[in-house]
Design a protein around this motif. Sequence first.
Motif, short mmCIF file in Angstrom:
data_model
loop_
_atom_site.label_atom_id
_atom_site.label_comp_id
_atom_site.label_asym_id
_atom_site.label_seq_id
_atom_site.Cartn_x
_atom_site.Cartn_y
_atom_site.Cartn_z
N TYR A 197 51.35 47.01 33.07
CA TYR A 197 50.13 47.53 33.68
C TYR A 197 50.44 48.68 34.62
N SER B 293 48.11 51.44 30.04
CA SER B 293 48.38 50.01 30.24
C SER B 293 48.36 49.25 28.92
N TRP C 214 45.78 43.90 30.73
CA TRP C 214 44.57 44.04 31.56
C TRP C 214 44.24 42.68 32.14
N ASP D 257 40.13 47.71 36.10
CA ASP D 257 39.91 47.61 34.67
C ASP D 257 40.53 48.81 33.95
#
Length: 289
Positions: free
Chosen positions: A132, A228, A231, A249
């Motif tokens: 991420y 990313s 999530w 997000d």
Amino acid sequence: MPHAPIALFCFNRPEHLAKTLDSLSQAHGLRQSVIHAFCDGPRNDADQDGVAAVRALLRQRSATLPIVLHEKQANLGLQQSIVQGVTELVETQGRAIVLEDDILVSPHFLSFMNDALDRYADEPKVMHIAAYFPPTPVEGLPQCFFYRPASCWGWATWAESWRHLQLDAASLLSRLEGEAGHAFNLEGAYGFLNHLKLNLQGRINTWAIFWYASVYLRGGLCLHPARSLAWNIGHDGSGANCKGTSVFDVELAQEPVTRFPEELRECPEALARARAFFLAHTSVSRQEA
């Protein structure tokens, strides 16, 4: 190298876990992997139904997914559950990929993790592989890069790196005074030190901040993708340690990562973009937990 084992930490949220398993089932390379589902025990009677539903779901999915169940009768709590589970896997298999029950992954998540684990296995300075990165513009960034925080929403490490984990908040804080602490906080853009202080005060019981501090104080590097591959859907107010927000997000990467950094140093542009993201979301970056 064989694919790294996957540690999946679960508690009492079957709806989130079902989505995590759905996404993981589409990840390339899953059939060459084993999912070790570590199921923490209930804290009280109110947790019983959720915990039972999680375990029933995992048993059901084990018919089609490579799942090995590790069920705890007592409640260990998030920190102890993750530390014990990761330690068990890396000590027996040398490395591990780690997910919690509210993380969705890209189809290319496992490929990235295993490729990176293989590529940097003999580089002790590289201690953490993250899936991420905050939602920032990707133009001008390499496909992946080194960036100082050990982001924990889908990650991986090796046994040799994990042995350096320290869980003494007071000791870590004493070593993160002054300029060291300022840099640890991304030059003031995010209040990471607050998380250590709150653990010391007993107001929260988390683990990831201890890992980031341990890596940072050893001068370790953490690999991140520009787009990313994981999530966290747990920012809906359902988790114990995540407040409700949508600012983290992301859209999951739909293309594989094929180019890795040769030079072992932090990417200044990635750091600058992360700082800009956190400074633009002051209420999130300054929150205490």
